[in-house]
Write an enzyme that holds these catalytic residues in place. Structure first.
Site, PDB file in Angstrom:
ATOM      1  N   VAL A  99       0.834  -1.199   0.000  1.00  0.00           N
ATOM      2  CA  VAL A  99       0.000   0.000   0.000  1.00  0.00           C
ATOM      3  C   VAL A  99       0.874   1.257   0.000  1.00  0.00           C
ATOM      4  O   VAL A  99       0.399   2.357   0.244  1.00  0.00           O
ATOM      5  CB  VAL A  99      -0.949  -0.009   1.236  1.00  0.00           C
ATOM      6  CG1 VAL A  99      -1.962  -1.134   1.119  1.00  0.00           C
ATOM      7  CG2 VAL A  99      -0.180  -0.138   2.552  1.00  0.00           C
ATOM      8  N   ASP A 100       2.190   1.063  -0.292  1.00  0.00           N
ATOM      9  CA  ASP A 100       3.144   2.166  -0.147  1.00  0.00           C
ATOM     10  C   ASP A 100       3.310   3.040  -1.390  1.00  0.00           C
ATOM     11  O   ASP A 100       3.978   4.077  -1.343  1.00  0.00           O
ATOM     12  CB  ASP A 100       4.517   1.612   0.288  1.00  0.00           C
ATOM     13  CG  ASP A 100       5.059   0.523  -0.663  1.00  0.00           C
ATOM     14  OD1 ASP A 100       4.807   0.598  -1.881  1.00  0.00           O
ATOM     15  OD2 ASP A 100       5.739  -0.410  -0.171  1.00  0.00           O
ATOM     16  N   HIS A 115      -4.631  -4.374  -2.190  1.00  0.00           N
ATOM     17  CA  HIS A 115      -4.926  -4.126  -0.774  1.00  0.00           C
ATOM     18  C   HIS A 115      -5.116  -2.642  -0.462  1.00  0.00           C
ATOM     19  O   HIS A 115      -5.062  -2.244   0.695  1.00  0.00           O
ATOM     20  CB  HIS A 115      -3.813  -4.718   0.111  1.00  0.00           C
ATOM     21  CG  HIS A 115      -3.840  -6.219   0.170  1.00  0.00           C
ATOM     22  ND1 HIS A 115      -2.864  -6.972   0.766  1.00  0.00           N
ATOM     23  CD2 HIS A 115      -4.754  -7.117  -0.307  1.00  0.00           C
ATOM     24  CE1 HIS A 115      -3.159  -8.269   0.668  1.00  0.00           C
ATOM     25  NE2 HIS A 115      -4.297  -8.375   0.006  1.00  0.00           N
ATOM     26  N   CYS A 144     -15.124  13.391   7.312  1.00  0.00           N
ATOM     27  CA  CYS A 144     -15.437  13.596   5.897  1.00  0.00           C
ATOM     28  C   CYS A 144     -15.833  15.052   5.647  1.00  0.00           C
ATOM     29  O   CYS A 144     -16.705  15.597   6.344  1.00  0.00           O
ATOM     30  CB  CYS A 144     -16.602  12.666   5.516  1.00  0.00           C
ATOM     31  SG  CYS A 144     -17.224  12.919   3.844  1.00  0.00           S
ATOM     32  N   THR A 183       6.972 -11.892  -1.067  1.00  0.00           N
ATOM     33  CA  THR A 183       5.762 -12.142  -0.289  1.00  0.00           C
ATOM     34  C   THR A 183       5.830 -13.529   0.349  1.00  0.00           C
ATOM     35  O   THR A 183       6.306 -14.482  -0.276  1.00  0.00           O
ATOM     36  CB  THR A 183       4.468 -11.947  -1.125  1.00  0.00           C
ATOM     37  OG1 THR A 183       3.344 -12.378  -0.354  1.00  0.00           O
ATOM     38  CG2 THR A 183       4.491 -12.686  -2.441  1.00  0.00           C
ATOM     39  N   SER A 184       5.361 -13.621   1.585  1.00  0.00           N
ATOM     40  CA  SER A 184       5.472 -14.872   2.332  1.00  0.00           C
ATOM     41  C   SER A 184       4.464 -15.917   1.850  1.00  0.00           C
ATOM     42  O   SER A 184       4.540 -17.074   2.235  1.00  0.00           O
ATOM     43  CB  SER A 184       5.259 -14.610   3.829  1.00  0.00           C
ATOM     44  OG  SER A 184       4.011 -13.986   4.037  1.00  0.00           O
TER      45      SER A 184
HETATM   46  N1  APR Z   1      13.791  -9.200  -0.966  1.00  0.00           N
HETATM   47  C1  APR Z   1      12.919 -10.211  -1.218  1.00  0.00           C
HETATM   48  N2  APR Z   1      12.145 -10.756  -0.268  1.00  0.00           N
HETATM   49  C2  APR Z   1      12.253 -10.266   0.977  1.00  0.00           C
HETATM   50  C3  APR Z   1      13.143  -9.222   1.321  1.00  0.00           C
HETATM   51  C4  APR Z   1      13.939  -8.675   0.268  1.00  0.00           C
HETATM   52  N3  APR Z   1      14.794  -7.688   0.480  1.00  0.00           N
HETATM   53  N4  APR Z   1      13.011  -8.953   2.642  1.00  0.00           N
HETATM   54  C5  APR Z   1      12.081  -9.790   3.109  1.00  0.00           C
HETATM   55  N5  APR Z   1      11.611 -10.600   2.118  1.00  0.00           N
HETATM   56  C6  APR Z   1      10.563 -11.620   2.148  1.00  0.00           C
HETATM   57  C7  APR Z   1      10.417 -12.338   3.467  1.00  0.00           C
HETATM   58  O1  APR Z   1      11.282 -13.459   3.529  1.00  0.00           O
HETATM   59  C8  APR Z   1       8.943 -12.741   3.441  1.00  0.00           C
HETATM   60  O2  APR Z   1       8.772 -14.005   2.834  1.00  0.00           O
HETATM   61  O3  APR Z   1       9.342 -10.956   1.932  1.00  0.00           O
HETATM   62  C9  APR Z   1       8.289 -11.673   2.549  1.00  0.00           C
HETATM   63  C10 APR Z   1       7.402 -10.693   3.292  1.00  0.00           C
HETATM   64  O4  APR Z   1       6.310 -11.385   3.801  1.00  0.00           O
HETATM   65  P1  APR Z   1       5.180 -10.671   4.693  1.00  0.00           P
HETATM   66  O5  APR Z   1       5.855  -9.847   5.745  1.00  0.00           O
HETATM   67  O6  APR Z   1       4.231 -11.722   5.128  1.00  0.00           O
HETATM   68  O7  APR Z   1       4.486  -9.654   3.672  1.00  0.00           O
HETATM   69  P2  APR Z   1       3.365  -9.926   2.591  1.00  0.00           P
HETATM   70  O8  APR Z   1       3.494 -11.296   2.027  1.00  0.00           O
HETATM   71  O9  APR Z   1       3.381  -8.779   1.653  1.00  0.00           O
HETATM   72  O10 APR Z   1       2.049  -9.844   3.466  1.00  0.00           O
HETATM   73  C11 APR Z   1       0.814  -9.982   2.823  1.00  0.00           C
HETATM   74  O11 APR Z   1      -0.393  -9.468   4.802  1.00  0.00           O
HETATM   75  O12 APR Z   1      -0.497  -8.165   6.690  1.00  0.00           O
HETATM   76  C12 APR Z   1      -1.038  -8.373   5.445  1.00  0.00           C
HETATM   77  O13 APR Z   1      -2.176  -6.890   4.062  1.00  0.00           O
HETATM   78  C13 APR Z   1      -0.889  -7.173   4.561  1.00  0.00           C
HETATM   79  O14 APR Z   1      -0.330  -7.045   2.228  1.00  0.00           O
HETATM   80  C14 APR Z   1       0.020  -7.652   3.449  1.00  0.00           C
HETATM   81  C15 APR Z   1      -0.244  -9.138   3.444  1.00  0.00           C
END
Ligand code: APR
Length: 239
Positions: A99-100, A115, A144, A183-184
């Site tokens: 969302v950045d 999101h 608002c 993304t995780s």
């Molecule tokens: N380069 C690549 N991957 C990275 C890096 C990097 N420099 N740093 C961290 N990571 C990886 C981590 O290993 C992890 O697997 O990015 C992933 C981040 O995972 P999350 O913190 O779970 O973020 P995300 O998957 O975007 O979360 C999904 O969850 O909280 C909600 O709505 C929120 O959009 C978000 C959603």
């Protein structure tokens, strides 16, 4: 960094990004710090129930994140994706959970913010939308300008339906490649898009610091920081 793939201009590439791609810009990910985000468990602040119970606390959290955007800029991972869009044009899309706004700041135009966005908010009574920059953020709970109702950040919270799902399904059906970055793979429905893309026939590629939860759907995985390895990969893919 070796890859067996080469992208032709007529290939259709969809990228899904998460918090990891913005980590090297200085923004914290959600699940890499004992599940805490700036001392909050993300599920505590990112739900409609939390907002109903304590709108001041939720607004404090999101105002802090909004103001933090002044201090961050896109990194080489974002710029590598900008290069990919320049090469592929209308055959390219970024679907982001972030969302950045950093993809747009890097110059990408074909971005679906599934999101929501920290740069916008809307009225929970009349649904008028506003840019954060146009809203008086001084009150603990901003109001608002049209109807006096309570404004809320334009963020898709847990339990709410993400944006653009129809469009995402439509573009996934035509994709030749699906690339997942930072993304995780633990939050649905975003986590299932890699599976869906594969089912529709795309080759799947992952770039992540650690193996994501949906690793078994990824055909070619590159472990590392996206800012460090994406530029080289893009060079090879479009070289
Ligand atoms: N380069 C690549 N991957 C990275 C890096 C990097 N420099 N740093 C961290 N990571 C990886 C981590 O290993 C992890 O697997 O990015 C992933 C981040 O995972 P999350 O913190 O779970 O973020 P995300 O998957 O975007 O979360 C999904 O969850 O909280 C909600 O709505 C929120 O959009 C978000 C959603």
């Amino acid at each position: 960094m070796n890859t067996k793939f080469r992208f032709k201009k007529e290939d259709r590439i969809i990228v899904l990004t998460g918090a990891g791609i913005s980590a090297e810009s200085g923004l914290k990910t959600f699940r890499d710090h004992n599940g805490l985000w700036e001392e909050h468990r993300v599920e505590e602040v990112a739900t409609p129930q939390a907002f109903q119970k304590n709108p001041e606390m939720v607004w404090r959290f999101y105002k802090q994140r909004y103001f933090q955007l002044d201090e961050v800029k896109p990194n080489s991972g974002h710029y590598a994706l900008k290069e990919l869009e320049e090469y592929l044009g209308k055959n390219f899309f970024i679907i982001t959970q972030n969302v950045d706004g950093l993809h747009r700041q890097a110059g990408n135009e074909r971005v679906l913010e599934m999101h929501g966005s920290l740069q916008q908010c809307f009225c929970s009574k009349c649904y008028a939308h506003f840019k954060m920059s146009e809203v008086d953020l001084e009150p603990a709970v901003p109001q608002c300008g049209s109807c006096g109702g309570t404004l809320r950040p334009d963020i898709v919270w847990f339990g709410e339906i993400p944006y653009f799902l129809d469009e995402i399904d439509r573009i996934l059906k035509k994709a030749n490649y699906f690339l997942v970055v930072g993304t995780s793979g633990s939050v649905q429905p975003a986590a299932s898009l890699v599976y869906l893309a594969k089912r529709y026939g795309a080759a799947t590629i992952g770039v992540n610091l650690a193996e994501p939860e949906n690793m078994h759907y990824i055909d070619e995985f590159h472990k590392g920081r996206s800012g460090e390895i994406l530029p080289g990969l893009v060079e090879k893919w479009i070289g």
